[in-house]
Write a protein that holds these residues in place. Structure first.
Motif, PDB file in Angstrom:
ATOM      1  N   GLY A  42       0.785  -1.226   0.000  1.00 30.25           N
ATOM      2  CA  GLY A  42       0.000   0.000   0.000  1.00 30.25           C
ATOM      3  C   GLY A  42       0.815   1.274   0.000  1.00 30.25           C
ATOM      4  N   LYS A  43       2.129   1.131  -0.091  1.00 28.63           N
ATOM      5  CA  LYS A  43       3.002   2.322  -0.078  1.00 28.63           C
ATOM      6  C   LYS A  43       3.822   2.403  -1.350  1.00 28.63           C
ATOM      7  CE  LYS A  43       3.452   2.740   4.934  1.00 28.63           C
ATOM      8  NZ  LYS A  43       4.406   2.939   6.064  1.00 28.63           N
ATOM      9  N   GLU A  44       4.340   3.586  -1.604  1.00 28.71           N
ATOM     10  CA  GLU A  44       5.197   3.773  -2.770  1.00 28.71           C
ATOM     11  C   GLU A  44       6.586   3.199  -2.497  1.00 28.71           C
ATOM     12  OE1 GLU A  44       3.240   7.861  -4.636  1.00 28.71           O
ATOM     13  OE2 GLU A  44       5.316   7.837  -3.952  1.00 28.71           O
ATOM     14  N   ARG A  45       7.275   2.896  -3.575  1.00 28.43           N
ATOM     15  CA  ARG A  45       8.648   2.421  -3.448  1.00 28.43           C
ATOM     16  C   ARG A  45       9.513   3.564  -2.918  1.00 28.43           C
ATOM     17  NH1 ARG A  45      10.815  -1.447  -8.130  1.00 28.43           N
ATOM     18  NH2 ARG A  45       8.760  -2.280  -7.549  1.00 28.43           N
ATOM     19  N   GLU A  46      10.336   3.253  -1.912  1.00 35.41           N
ATOM     20  CA  GLU A  46      11.136   4.305  -1.301  1.00 35.41           C
ATOM     21  C   GLU A  46      12.610   3.958  -1.298  1.00 35.41           C
ATOM     22  OE1 GLU A  46      10.141   4.995   2.792  1.00 35.41           O
ATOM     23  OE2 GLU A  46      10.788   3.012   3.451  1.00 35.41           O
ATOM     24  N   PHE A  47      13.403   4.999  -1.345  1.00 35.52           N
ATOM     25  CA  PHE A  47      14.854   4.877  -1.345  1.00 35.52           C
ATOM     26  C   PHE A  47      15.359   4.363  -0.011  1.00 35.52           C
ATOM     27  CE2 PHE A  47      19.169   5.872  -2.203  1.00 35.52           C
ATOM     28  CZ  PHE A  47      19.692   6.564  -1.108  1.00 35.52           C
ATOM     29  N   VAL A  48      16.351   3.480  -0.066  1.00 38.29           N
ATOM     30  CA  VAL A  48      17.007   2.979   1.142  1.00 38.29           C
ATOM     31  C   VAL A  48      18.473   3.417   1.175  1.00 38.29           C
ATOM     32  CG1 VAL A  48      17.712   0.927   2.430  1.00 38.29           C
ATOM     33  CG2 VAL A  48      15.460   0.989   1.309  1.00 38.29           C
ATOM     34  N   ALA A  49      19.213   3.083   0.105  1.00 36.50           N
ATOM     35  CA  ALA A  49      20.638   3.410   0.077  1.00 36.50           C
ATOM     36  C   ALA A  49      21.145   3.338  -1.353  1.00 36.50           C
ATOM     37  CB  ALA A  49      21.433   2.433   0.951  1.00 36.50           C
ATOM     38  N   GLN A  50      22.267   4.019  -1.613  1.00 34.86           N
ATOM     39  CA  GLN A  50      22.900   3.922  -2.915  1.00 34.86           C
ATOM     40  C   GLN A  50      24.414   4.000  -2.749  1.00 34.86           C
ATOM     41  OE1 GLN A  50      24.541   6.312  -5.089  1.00 34.86           O
ATOM     42  NE2 GLN A  50      24.708   7.878  -3.495  1.00 34.86           N
ATOM     43  N   ILE A  51      25.114   3.473  -3.752  1.00 38.03           N
ATOM     44  CA  ILE A  51      26.569   3.443  -3.727  1.00 38.03           C
ATOM     45  C   ILE A  51      27.077   3.744  -5.125  1.00 38.03           C
ATOM     46  CG2 ILE A  51      26.650   0.932  -4.116  1.00 38.03           C
ATOM     47  CD1 ILE A  51      29.042   0.878  -2.128  1.00 38.03           C
ATOM     48  N   ASN A  52      28.138   4.553  -5.195  1.00 39.83           N
ATOM     49  CA  ASN A  52      28.640   4.912  -6.518  1.00 39.83           C
ATOM     50  C   ASN A  52      29.455   3.775  -7.118  1.00 39.83           C
ATOM     51  OD1 ASN A  52      31.044   5.094  -5.101  1.00 39.83           O
ATOM     52  ND2 ASN A  52      31.716   6.968  -6.131  1.00 39.83           N
ATOM     53  N   TRP A  53      29.997   4.002  -8.310  1.00 41.56           N
ATOM     54  CA  TRP A  53      30.627   2.923  -9.060  1.00 41.56           C
ATOM     55  C   TRP A  53      31.820   2.316  -8.332  1.00 41.56           C
ATOM     56  CZ3 TRP A  53      35.708   3.324 -10.584  1.00 41.56           C
ATOM     57  CH2 TRP A  53      36.269   4.595 -10.475  1.00 41.56           C
ATOM     58  N   SER A  54      32.569   3.138  -7.615  1.00 41.33           N
ATOM     59  CA  SER A  54      33.785   2.637  -6.971  1.00 41.33           C
ATOM     60  C   SER A  54      33.535   2.140  -5.557  1.00 41.33           C
ATOM     61  CB  SER A  54      34.846   3.736  -6.927  1.00 41.33           C
ATOM     62  OG  SER A  54      34.437   4.764  -6.033  1.00 41.33           O
ATOM     63  N   GLY A  55      32.383   2.487  -5.004  1.00 44.84           N
ATOM     64  CA  GLY A  55      32.126   2.162  -3.601  1.00 44.84           C
ATOM     65  C   GLY A  55      32.608   3.224  -2.646  1.00 44.84           C
ATOM     66  N   THR A  58      28.574   6.762  -0.581  1.00 48.79           N
ATOM     67  CA  THR A  58      27.294   6.133  -0.267  1.00 48.79           C
ATOM     68  C   THR A  58      26.341   7.175   0.314  1.00 48.79           C
ATOM     69  OG1 THR A  58      28.030   5.531   1.966  1.00 48.79           O
ATOM     70  CG2 THR A  58      28.360   3.895   0.225  1.00 48.79           C
ATOM     71  N   SER A  59      25.068   6.871   0.242  1.00 49.37           N
ATOM     72  CA  SER A  59      24.073   7.706   0.917  1.00 49.37           C
ATOM     73  C   SER A  59      22.923   6.829   1.379  1.00 49.37           C
ATOM     74  CB  SER A  59      23.571   8.838   0.012  1.00 49.37           C
ATOM     75  OG  SER A  59      22.876   8.312  -1.093  1.00 49.37           O
ATOM     76  N   TYR A  60      22.213   7.294   2.412  1.00 44.22           N
ATOM     77  CA  TYR A  60      21.171   6.500   3.040  1.00 44.22           C
ATOM     78  C   TYR A  60      19.937   7.345   3.326  1.00 44.22           C
ATOM     79  CZ  TYR A  60      25.042   3.305   3.965  1.00 44.22           C
ATOM     80  OH  TYR A  60      26.113   2.453   3.829  1.00 44.22           O
ATOM     81  N   ALA A  61      18.803   6.671   3.350  1.00 39.21           N
ATOM     82  CA  ALA A  61      17.593   7.316   3.848  1.00 39.21           C
ATOM     83  C   ALA A  61      17.763   7.571   5.344  1.00 39.21           C
ATOM     84  CB  ALA A  61      16.389   6.429   3.596  1.00 39.21           C
ATOM     85  N   ASP A  62      17.164   8.637   5.826  1.00 40.53           N
ATOM     86  CA  ASP A  62      17.287   8.956   7.249  1.00 40.53           C
ATOM     87  C   ASP A  62      16.771   7.820   8.125  1.00 40.53           C
ATOM     88  OD1 ASP A  62      16.533  12.513   6.896  1.00 40.53           O
ATOM     89  OD2 ASP A  62      18.416  11.408   6.697  1.00 40.53           O
ATOM     90  N   SER A  63      15.760   7.115   7.632  1.00 42.16           N
ATOM     91  CA  SER A  63      15.130   6.068   8.434  1.00 42.16           C
ATOM     92  C   SER A  63      16.035   4.871   8.677  1.00 42.16           C
ATOM     93  CB  SER A  63      13.839   5.606   7.763  1.00 42.16           C
ATOM     94  OG  SER A  63      14.101   5.126   6.451  1.00 42.16           O
ATOM     95  N   VAL A  64      17.087   4.716   7.877  1.00 35.24           N
ATOM     96  CA  VAL A  64      17.973   3.550   8.028  1.00 35.24           C
ATOM     97  C   VAL A  64      19.401   3.944   8.378  1.00 35.24           C
ATOM     98  CG1 VAL A  64      16.576   2.313   6.342  1.00 35.24           C
ATOM     99  CG2 VAL A  64      18.726   3.363   5.612  1.00 35.24           C
ATOM    100  N   LYS A  65      19.681   5.227   8.388  1.00 38.63           N
ATOM    101  CA  LYS A  65      21.047   5.690   8.651  1.00 38.63           C
ATOM    102  C   LYS A  65      21.523   5.212  10.012  1.00 38.63           C
ATOM    103  CE  LYS A  65      21.572   9.581   6.744  1.00 38.63           C
ATOM    104  NZ  LYS A  65      21.513  11.034   6.422  1.00 38.63           N
ATOM    105  N   GLY A  66      22.722   4.652  10.047  1.00 32.22           N
ATOM    106  CA  GLY A  66      23.280   4.132  11.282  1.00 32.22           C
ATOM    107  C   GLY A  66      22.912   2.681  11.557  1.00 32.22           C
TER     108      GLY A  66
END
Length: 124
Positions: A42-55, A58-66
């Motif tokens: 019932g919810k939209e797809r949401e971002f969790v994390a991403q990583i660039n080509w070299s690793g 990185t970046s994270y959604a606030d809800s999962v950071k840490g």
């Protein structure tokens, strides 16, 4: 083109951990930005994390950071998502995504390639 297959989902109690893995086909995996997204019923797809080509970035959604950590191994064509201190609100289908140059890496529409998803259920 790249094909993505996720694995590692399952049922875990709150406070527990899971490690998701995404295996990619193709010889150009290292040229793709990789992302993890999730979608609860019932919810939209949401971002969790991403990583660039070299690793190296990185970046994270606030809800999962840490709590969550994204990593990649370009020699093995894999990207992982280590999830610790899981909460019932983390319950969702988790998707791996890839794109060479996502204009907005936190936006699902920026990615061209998607896996089939893996279910993560966190019980309270």
């Amino acid at each position: 083109q790249v094909q993505l297959v996720e694995s590692g989902g399952g049922l875990v109690q709150a406070g527990g951990s899971l490690r998701l893995s995404c295996a990619a086909s193709g010889r150009t995996f290292s040229s793709y930005v990789m992302g993890w997204f999730r979608q609860a019923p019932g919810k939209e797809r949401e971002f969790v994390a991403q990583i660039n080509w070299s690793g190296g970035s990185t970046s994270y959604a606030d809800s999962v950071k840490g709590r969550f950590t994204i990593s990649r191994d370009n020699a093995k064509n894999t990207v992982d998502l280590q999830m610790n201190s899981l909460k019932p609100e983390d319950t969702a289908v988790y998707y791996c995504a890839a794109d060479r140059t996502p204009s907005l890496p936190a936006r699902a529409s920026a990615y061209d390639y998607w896996g089939q998803g893996t279910q993560v259920t966190v019980s309270s």
